[in-house]
Design a protein around this motif. Structure first.
Motif, PDB file in Angstrom:
ATOM      1  N   SER A  36       0.834  -1.220   0.000  1.00 49.15           N
ATOM      2  CA  SER A  36       0.000   0.000   0.000  1.00 49.15           C
ATOM      3  C   SER A  36       0.865   1.265   0.000  1.00 49.15           C
ATOM      4  O   SER A  36       0.530   2.237   0.692  1.00 49.15           O
ATOM      5  CB  SER A  36      -0.951   0.009   1.205  1.00 49.15           C
ATOM      6  OG  SER A  36      -1.710  -1.169   1.262  1.00 49.15           O
ATOM      7  N   ALA A  39       1.862   1.640   3.754  1.00 43.64           N
ATOM      8  CA  ALA A  39       0.719   2.020   4.619  1.00 43.64           C
ATOM      9  C   ALA A  39       0.112   3.362   4.240  1.00 43.64           C
ATOM     10  O   ALA A  39      -0.433   4.063   5.100  1.00 43.64           O
ATOM     11  CB  ALA A  39       1.126   2.007   6.092  1.00 43.64           C
ATOM     12  N   ASN A  42      -4.372   3.167   1.921  1.00 42.26           N
ATOM     13  CA  ASN A  42      -5.180   2.265   2.743  1.00 42.26           C
ATOM     14  C   ASN A  42      -6.508   1.927   2.075  1.00 42.26           C
ATOM     15  O   ASN A  42      -7.108   0.901   2.372  1.00 42.26           O
ATOM     16  CB  ASN A  42      -5.426   2.889   4.124  1.00 42.26           C
ATOM     17  CG  ASN A  42      -4.207   2.804   5.018  1.00 42.26           C
ATOM     18  OD1 ASN A  42      -3.169   2.279   4.597  1.00 42.26           O
ATOM     19  ND2 ASN A  42      -4.319   3.283   6.236  1.00 42.26           N
ATOM     20  N   GLN A 209       2.188   5.263  10.960  1.00 45.28           N
ATOM     21  CA  GLN A 209       2.000   3.993  10.254  1.00 45.28           C
ATOM     22  C   GLN A 209       0.769   3.219  10.756  1.00 45.28           C
ATOM     23  O   GLN A 209       0.094   2.538   9.997  1.00 45.28           O
ATOM     24  CB  GLN A 209       3.265   3.121  10.395  1.00 45.28           C
ATOM     25  CG  GLN A 209       3.302   1.995   9.417  1.00 45.28           C
ATOM     26  CD  GLN A 209       4.699   1.433   9.163  1.00 45.28           C
ATOM     27  OE1 GLN A 209       4.823   0.263   8.870  1.00 45.28           O
ATOM     28  NE2 GLN A 209       5.747   2.210   9.249  1.00 45.28           N
ATOM     29  N   THR A 210       0.487   3.331  12.049  1.00 45.99           N
ATOM     30  CA  THR A 210      -0.585   2.519  12.648  1.00 45.99           C
ATOM     31  C   THR A 210      -1.958   3.176  12.544  1.00 45.99           C
ATOM     32  O   THR A 210      -2.975   2.510  12.776  1.00 45.99           O
ATOM     33  CB  THR A 210      -0.284   2.287  14.143  1.00 45.99           C
ATOM     34  OG1 THR A 210      -0.004   3.560  14.752  1.00 45.99           O
ATOM     35  CG2 THR A 210       0.889   1.362  14.357  1.00 45.99           C
ATOM     36  N   ARG A 214      -5.576   1.211  10.099  1.00 45.09           N
ATOM     37  CA  ARG A 214      -4.652   0.108   9.790  1.00 45.09           C
ATOM     38  C   ARG A 214      -4.818  -1.077  10.756  1.00 45.09           C
ATOM     39  O   ARG A 214      -4.696  -2.231  10.365  1.00 45.09           O
ATOM     40  CB  ARG A 214      -3.226   0.689   9.808  1.00 45.09           C
ATOM     41  CG  ARG A 214      -2.054  -0.192   9.564  1.00 45.09           C
ATOM     42  CD  ARG A 214      -1.989  -0.997   8.303  1.00 45.09           C
ATOM     43  NE  ARG A 214      -2.187  -0.370   7.032  1.00 45.09           N
ATOM     44  CZ  ARG A 214      -2.427  -1.068   5.901  1.00 45.09           C
ATOM     45  NH1 ARG A 214      -2.475  -2.391   5.905  1.00 45.09           N
ATOM     46  NH2 ARG A 214      -2.626  -0.447   4.756  1.00 45.09           N
ATOM     47  N   LYS A 235       0.946   9.338   6.211  1.00 45.56           N
ATOM     48  CA  LYS A 235       0.718   8.167   5.351  1.00 45.56           C
ATOM     49  C   LYS A 235      -0.737   8.002   4.875  1.00 45.56           C
ATOM     50  O   LYS A 235      -1.118   8.550   3.862  1.00 45.56           O
ATOM     51  CB  LYS A 235       1.193   6.918   6.076  1.00 45.56           C
ATOM     52  CG  LYS A 235       2.736   6.841   6.183  1.00 45.56           C
ATOM     53  CD  LYS A 235       3.176   5.515   6.702  1.00 45.56           C
ATOM     54  CE  LYS A 235       4.672   5.370   6.879  1.00 45.56           C
ATOM     55  NZ  LYS A 235       5.409   5.210   5.642  1.00 45.56           N
ATOM     56  N   GLY A 236      -1.549   7.235   5.621  1.00 44.05           N
ATOM     57  CA  GLY A 236      -2.892   6.863   5.160  1.00 44.05           C
ATOM     58  C   GLY A 236      -3.895   8.006   5.135  1.00 44.05           C
ATOM     59  O   GLY A 236      -4.990   7.858   4.594  1.00 44.05           O
ATOM     60  N   MET A 319      -1.841  -4.909   9.741  1.00 46.12           N
ATOM     61  CA  MET A 319      -0.408  -4.569   9.861  1.00 46.12           C
ATOM     62  C   MET A 319       0.255  -5.800  10.464  1.00 46.12           C
ATOM     63  O   MET A 319       0.128  -6.058  11.666  1.00 46.12           O
ATOM     64  CB  MET A 319      -0.242  -3.363  10.786  1.00 46.12           C
ATOM     65  CG  MET A 319       1.190  -2.966  11.037  1.00 46.12           C
ATOM     66  SD  MET A 319       1.241  -1.346  11.835  1.00 46.12           S
ATOM     67  CE  MET A 319       3.015  -1.101  11.927  1.00 46.12           C
ATOM     68  N   LEU A 353       1.336  -5.137   4.494  1.00 43.14           N
ATOM     69  CA  LEU A 353       0.418  -4.010   4.719  1.00 43.14           C
ATOM     70  C   LEU A 353      -0.555  -3.912   3.539  1.00 43.14           C
ATOM     71  O   LEU A 353      -0.453  -3.004   2.711  1.00 43.14           O
ATOM     72  CB  LEU A 353       1.215  -2.698   4.823  1.00 43.14           C
ATOM     73  CG  LEU A 353       2.270  -2.582   5.927  1.00 43.14           C
ATOM     74  CD1 LEU A 353       3.192  -1.386   5.681  1.00 43.14           C
ATOM     75  CD2 LEU A 353       1.598  -2.440   7.284  1.00 43.14           C
TER      76      LEU A 353
END
Ligand SMILES: Cc1ncc(COP(=O)(O)O)c(C=O)c1O
Length: 382
Positions: A36, A39, A42, A209-210, A214, A235-236, A319, A353
């Motif tokens: 992805s 991450a 998403n 990231q989390t 995720r 990121k997402g 994840m 991911l």
């Protein structure tokens, strides 16, 4: 010779198109993308609703600077902070969001000491690189910022022995992503939160990231029922459009008054148009429940196929890290040849991911490929 700084060891593949979890390279070969974009995508590649929102905004206006009111920034911030007393600073990346968090913590508390953890990753600016608890990231850069201490992750006693009334902030990831997909224990998270309250230090959770669904929650700290003073996103949040956010408790708002911090592109209207729709889709309870269900399904599938052969399978939601007996880079390469894109984390961990919109059929197909490469072809095994 390339005209780029060789800062990345690139795979010899150029991805030129993507839809959902599938991507196509310049030679027409297709892959299931279980990275992805690290991450970021998403909702999968070229998600229709995100595309539509961005296209509409592109045809109106792209950028106005932060000197003017922005209704779309207000709207995205309101959605991000729903049901909480929080305020948002928009920027363009994870490092910038963490940089803002560190500056805010230092200024608000008037303290200089920051505690972070070994194997953590927080970014590549001088401050966030210093916050990162990995020697290999610091190497060769000379003197780092003063005031940082790196403790063993998940070691509450070490934190108890180090935190004091001089501590401005404790900064951590709920699952250390780059460090090897290493989850914090709930006791550690709750304990860290209590210790921060006791000593008047701010708890900063790096959700770069989390975050954004995720792990099956909007933000991974929600699993532990804790309330960080600050958390960071990137990121997402934009599904591929560059955007970061530093989200802080309302009590911190006045510390970042006019002229104290800023970013020309932060909260740019195109990025906001993407984030606005991404939040609508991901923060839906049914969507998050589906991520959780698929995460359990995939982890069980992997456990059935691999448990007897690998050192461990861990993670939460979508994840996932599979710890191998040897370095994971060869497995990534062979999986690529077979049409599945994955990542490494640390040296020995195969990091997976998938887009949160992945189907169970795609998860099953990927699990079969991973089994075939790791077990039948013995890649990553001693
Ligand atoms: C947990 C975490 N924090 C911060 C960053 C840095 O984000 P960026 O590359 O957008 O600056 C990353 C990137 O991998 C990350 O995983």
């Amino acid at each position: 010779m390339s005209s780029l700084f060789p800062t990345y060891a690139k795979f010899p593949i150029e991805i030129v198109e993507g839809k959902g979890a599938m991507v196509k390279d310049a030679n027409g070969k297709t892959y299931l993308d279980f990275t992805s974009g690290i991450a970021v995508c998403n909702l999968g590649h070229c998600h229709e609703r995100v595309l539509d929102s961005v296209q509409k905004q592109l045809s109106k206006i792209w950028h106005t600077s932060n000197l003017f009111e922005s209704n779309i920034q207000e709207q995205v911030a309101t959605k991000l902070t729903a049901d909480s007393e929080r305020v948002v600073f928009f920027c363009n990346s994870g490092a910038e969001a963490n940089e803002a968090a560190l500056k805010l913590a230092k200024k608000h508390t008037g303290r200089d000491e920051i505690i972070t953890f070994q194997q953590s990753f927080h970014g590549r600016t001088i401050a966030t690189m210093t916050a990162t608890g990995q020697g290999k990231i610091h190497d060769g850069f000379g003197a780092l910022l003063p005031g940082f201490t790196y403790l063993p992750y998940n070691d509450l006693d070490a934190l108890k022995n180090t935190i004091s009334t001089k501590t401005a902030a404790v900064m951590l990831e709920v699952i250390q992503g780059e460090g090897g997909v290493l989850p914090a224990t709930p006791e550690f998270l709750v304990g860290a939160s209590e210790l921060c309250q006791k000593y008047g230090a701010l708890l900063i959770i790096d959700e770069v990231q989390t975050g954004m669904g995720r792990t099956g929650k909007r933000f991974a700290f929600e699993h532990a029922g804790i309330e960080p003073d600050i958390f960071t996103l990137a990121k997402g949040l934009g599904n591929g459009l560059p955007v970061g956010a530093m989200v802080g408790a309302s009590k911190l708002a006045e510390t970042f008054g006019p002229g104290v911090h800023g970013s020309t592109f932060g909260g740019n209207k195109i990025a906001m148009a993407a984030a606005d729709v991404v939040i609508d889709i991901i923060f839906d309870e049914a969507f998050l429940a589906d991520v959780t269900e698929k995460g359990v399904f995939f982890q069980q599938l992997l456990a059935e196929k691999l448990d007897a052969h690998v050192i461990g399978i861990r993670g939460n939601g979508l994840m996932i890290g599979i710890e191998l007996e040897t370095e994971a880079g060869s497995a990534v390469k062979v999986l690529q040849e077979q049409g599945l894109l994955t990542l490494t984390a640390g040296l020995n961990v195969l990091r997976i991911l998938p887009p949160l919109t992945v189907t169970k059929e795609e998860l099953l197909h990927a699990a079969n490929l991973i089994e075939s490469v790791l077990i039948k072809q013995e890649v990553g095994m001693k």
